[in-house]
Design a protein around this motif. Sequence first.
Motif, PDB file in Angstrom:
ATOM      1  N   LEU A 148      -5.738   6.819  14.790  1.00 32.99           N
ATOM      2  CA  LEU A 148      -5.365   6.514  13.399  1.00 32.99           C
ATOM      3  C   LEU A 148      -3.971   5.901  13.250  1.00 32.99           C
ATOM      4  CD1 LEU A 148      -6.864   9.573  11.480  1.00 32.99           C
ATOM      5  CD2 LEU A 148      -7.700   7.210  11.463  1.00 32.99           C
ATOM      6  N   PRO A 149      -2.910   6.479  13.845  1.00 33.03           N
ATOM      7  CA  PRO A 149      -1.581   5.890  13.637  1.00 33.03           C
ATOM      8  C   PRO A 149      -1.458   4.455  14.140  1.00 33.03           C
ATOM      9  CG  PRO A 149      -1.380   8.118  14.505  1.00 33.03           C
ATOM     10  CD  PRO A 149      -2.824   7.738  14.623  1.00 33.03           C
ATOM     11  N   VAL A 150      -2.255   4.112  15.154  1.00 37.31           N
ATOM     12  CA  VAL A 150      -2.200   2.758  15.719  1.00 37.31           C
ATOM     13  C   VAL A 150      -3.054   1.790  14.915  1.00 37.31           C
ATOM     14  CG1 VAL A 150      -2.681   1.378  17.785  1.00 37.31           C
ATOM     15  CG2 VAL A 150      -1.810   3.707  18.023  1.00 37.31           C
ATOM     16  N   PHE A 151      -4.199   2.280  14.446  1.00 30.75           N
ATOM     17  CA  PHE A 151      -5.200   1.399  13.845  1.00 30.75           C
ATOM     18  C   PHE A 151      -5.021   1.186  12.345  1.00 30.75           C
ATOM     19  CE2 PHE A 151      -9.647   1.031  12.091  1.00 30.75           C
ATOM     20  CZ  PHE A 151      -9.825  -0.302  12.457  1.00 30.75           C
ATOM     21  N   LEU A 152      -4.572   2.203  11.636  1.00 31.32           N
ATOM     22  CA  LEU A 152      -4.472   2.068  10.178  1.00 31.32           C
ATOM     23  C   LEU A 152      -3.480   0.967   9.786  1.00 31.32           C
ATOM     24  CD1 LEU A 152      -4.508   5.797   9.011  1.00 31.32           C
ATOM     25  CD2 LEU A 152      -6.358   4.116   8.831  1.00 31.32           C
ATOM     26  N   PRO A 153      -3.687   0.323   8.652  1.00 30.05           N
ATOM     27  CA  PRO A 153      -2.807  -0.787   8.248  1.00 30.05           C
ATOM     28  C   PRO A 153      -1.388  -0.299   7.946  1.00 30.05           C
ATOM     29  CG  PRO A 153      -4.296  -0.193   6.463  1.00 30.05           C
ATOM     30  CD  PRO A 153      -4.749   0.575   7.656  1.00 30.05           C
ATOM     31  N   GLY A 154      -0.423  -1.017   8.461  1.00 31.61           N
ATOM     32  CA  GLY A 154       0.970  -0.707   8.188  1.00 31.61           C
ATOM     33  C   GLY A 154       1.443  -1.389   6.921  1.00 31.61           C
ATOM     34  N   PRO A 155       2.727  -1.249   6.576  1.00 31.44           N
ATOM     35  CA  PRO A 155       3.273  -1.883   5.378  1.00 31.44           C
ATOM     36  C   PRO A 155       3.048  -3.397   5.400  1.00 31.44           C
ATOM     37  CG  PRO A 155       4.844  -0.310   6.291  1.00 31.44           C
ATOM     38  CD  PRO A 155       3.736  -0.440   7.289  1.00 31.44           C
ATOM     39  N   GLY A 156       2.507  -3.908   4.320  1.00 31.41           N
ATOM     40  CA  GLY A 156       2.266  -5.339   4.218  1.00 31.41           C
ATOM     41  C   GLY A 156       0.971  -5.804   4.842  1.00 31.41           C
ATOM     42  N   GLU A 157       0.252  -4.932   5.540  1.00 24.86           N
ATOM     43  CA  GLU A 157      -1.025  -5.313   6.145  1.00 24.86           C
ATOM     44  C   GLU A 157      -2.166  -5.050   5.176  1.00 24.86           C
ATOM     45  OE1 GLU A 157      -1.451  -4.891  10.723  1.00 24.86           O
ATOM     46  OE2 GLU A 157      -0.512  -3.052   9.997  1.00 24.86           O
ATOM     47  N   ARG A 158      -3.172  -5.881   5.283  1.00 26.04           N
ATOM     48  CA  ARG A 158      -4.322  -5.756   4.382  1.00 26.04           C
ATOM     49  C   ARG A 158      -5.356  -4.826   5.004  1.00 26.04           C
ATOM     50  NH1 ARG A 158      -6.635 -11.039   1.415  1.00 26.04           N
ATOM     51  NH2 ARG A 158      -7.423 -10.006  -0.447  1.00 26.04           N
ATOM     52  N   ALA A 159      -5.853  -3.886   4.207  1.00 21.54           N
ATOM     53  CA  ALA A 159      -6.883  -2.970   4.684  1.00 21.54           C
ATOM     54  C   ALA A 159      -8.246  -3.659   4.675  1.00 21.54           C
ATOM     55  CB  ALA A 159      -6.923  -1.718   3.812  1.00 21.54           C
ATOM     56  N   HIS A 160      -9.136  -3.202   5.551  1.00 17.70           N
ATOM     57  CA  HIS A 160     -10.509  -3.724   5.566  1.00 17.70           C
ATOM     58  C   HIS A 160     -11.473  -2.556   5.747  1.00 17.70           C
ATOM     59  CE1 HIS A 160     -10.422  -3.223   9.934  1.00 17.70           C
ATOM     60  NE2 HIS A 160      -9.374  -4.005  10.004  1.00 17.70           N
ATOM     61  N   SER A 161     -12.746  -2.859   5.783  1.00 15.83           N
ATOM     62  CA  SER A 161     -13.767  -1.809   5.807  1.00 15.83           C
ATOM     63  C   SER A 161     -13.665  -0.922   7.043  1.00 15.83           C
ATOM     64  CB  SER A 161     -15.163  -2.431   5.732  1.00 15.83           C
ATOM     65  OG  SER A 161     -15.379  -3.302   6.839  1.00 15.83           O
ATOM     66  N   GLY A 162     -13.182  -1.479   8.158  1.00 13.31           N
ATOM     67  CA  GLY A 162     -13.026  -0.674   9.366  1.00 13.31           C
ATOM     68  C   GLY A 162     -12.026   0.456   9.179  1.00 13.31           C
ATOM     69  N   HIS A 163     -10.974   0.211   8.415  1.00 15.39           N
ATOM     70  CA  HIS A 163      -9.993   1.260   8.142  1.00 15.39           C
ATOM     71  C   HIS A 163     -10.618   2.381   7.298  1.00 15.39           C
ATOM     72  CE1 HIS A 163      -7.081  -2.283   8.631  1.00 15.39           C
ATOM     73  NE2 HIS A 163      -6.980  -1.541   9.714  1.00 15.39           N
ATOM     74  N   THR A 164     -11.409   1.995   6.308  1.00 17.73           N
ATOM     75  CA  THR A 164     -12.083   2.996   5.484  1.00 17.73           C
ATOM     76  C   THR A 164     -13.037   3.817   6.340  1.00 17.73           C
ATOM     77  OG1 THR A 164     -11.958   1.530   3.566  1.00 17.73           O
ATOM     78  CG2 THR A 164     -13.534   3.350   3.452  1.00 17.73           C
ATOM     79  N   ARG A 165     -13.791   3.143   7.188  1.00 16.55           N
ATOM     80  CA  ARG A 165     -14.734   3.832   8.071  1.00 16.55           C
ATOM     81  C   ARG A 165     -13.997   4.798   8.995  1.00 16.55           C
ATOM     82  NH1 ARG A 165     -18.849   6.666   8.999  1.00 16.55           N
ATOM     83  NH2 ARG A 165     -19.877   6.405  11.008  1.00 16.55           N
ATOM     84  N   ALA A 166     -12.854   4.394   9.506  1.00 19.11           N
ATOM     85  CA  ALA A 166     -12.087   5.260  10.402  1.00 19.11           C
ATOM     86  C   ALA A 166     -11.636   6.525   9.685  1.00 19.11           C
ATOM     87  CB  ALA A 166     -10.886   4.507  10.953  1.00 19.11           C
ATOM     88  N   LEU A 167     -11.154   6.385   8.453  1.00 17.93           N
ATOM     89  CA  LEU A 167     -10.692   7.555   7.701  1.00 17.93           C
ATOM     90  C   LEU A 167     -11.850   8.456   7.296  1.00 17.93           C
ATOM     91  CD1 LEU A 167      -7.960   5.844   5.509  1.00 17.93           C
ATOM     92  CD2 LEU A 167      -7.577   7.677   7.171  1.00 17.93           C
ATOM     93  N   GLU A 168     -12.959   7.872   6.920  1.00 18.40           N
ATOM     94  CA  GLU A 168     -14.133   8.680   6.571  1.00 18.40           C
ATOM     95  C   GLU A 168     -14.608   9.482   7.761  1.00 18.40           C
ATOM     96  OE1 GLU A 168     -16.097   5.804   3.105  1.00 18.40           O
ATOM     97  OE2 GLU A 168     -16.783   5.656   5.194  1.00 18.40           O
TER      98      GLU A 168
END
Length: 212
Positions: A148-168
């Motif tokens: 999670l800390p490596v993959f999730l979007p950082g400041p200024g990065e755009r989130a996508h469906s993969g990030h949502t899937r990872a958190l779910e």
Amino acid sequence: MPLVDALMSDPSGPGSSGSREAWRLSLPSDREVPAMHLLPDLFQSWQRPGYLHASMAPLCHQEGPVGEGTALLLGLLLSERGRHAGHCRELLLRAAAAGCLPAEECGRQLGSCLRGIGIGMSRVSSALEDCARQGAHREVWEIMKGLLPVFLPGPGERAHSGHTRALEFAAEAARRADARGMFPEVAGIAARKGASGLIRAARRLHEHLGRA
């Protein structure tokens, strides 16, 4: 050491092109050196069906400590698809059962691969779900904890469906493993205004991890 120097400097020795297997045979009590020498080939060939299993199966029978190279190879087993996918997951579960799965480091390395070489989160979460069904709840959570800390979007990065899937998926993995502990990256997303799928999943995970 002179013998080791001679071995490593011999142009026909284990470092030569096409003889990566020789590293494993030369160093039967060290997993990490053969793993590191597999990496140049890995990033050219990892999508070939069966390549990951054929590369990792012998290393899983090696002895010795594991490091970043071994963790990367073990993590990439989760990217396999098709008829070889089950065999790759078996190797990961075998490493967990033997106590030689650096799960959190696997997650960190896999998170970088998700960002860099085109592996989809849905494929990884499906593989991890299969491992969890076979009892590896703690190891699955530890992998997500590193990812999670490596993959999730950082400041200024755009989130996508993969990030949502990872958190779910992480929220469900944390529940199964009864995990606790906070993540600044997750807390930052959970604190955002709005009710997108990403924010809802982050809040669910954040609330679970913060329970006493």
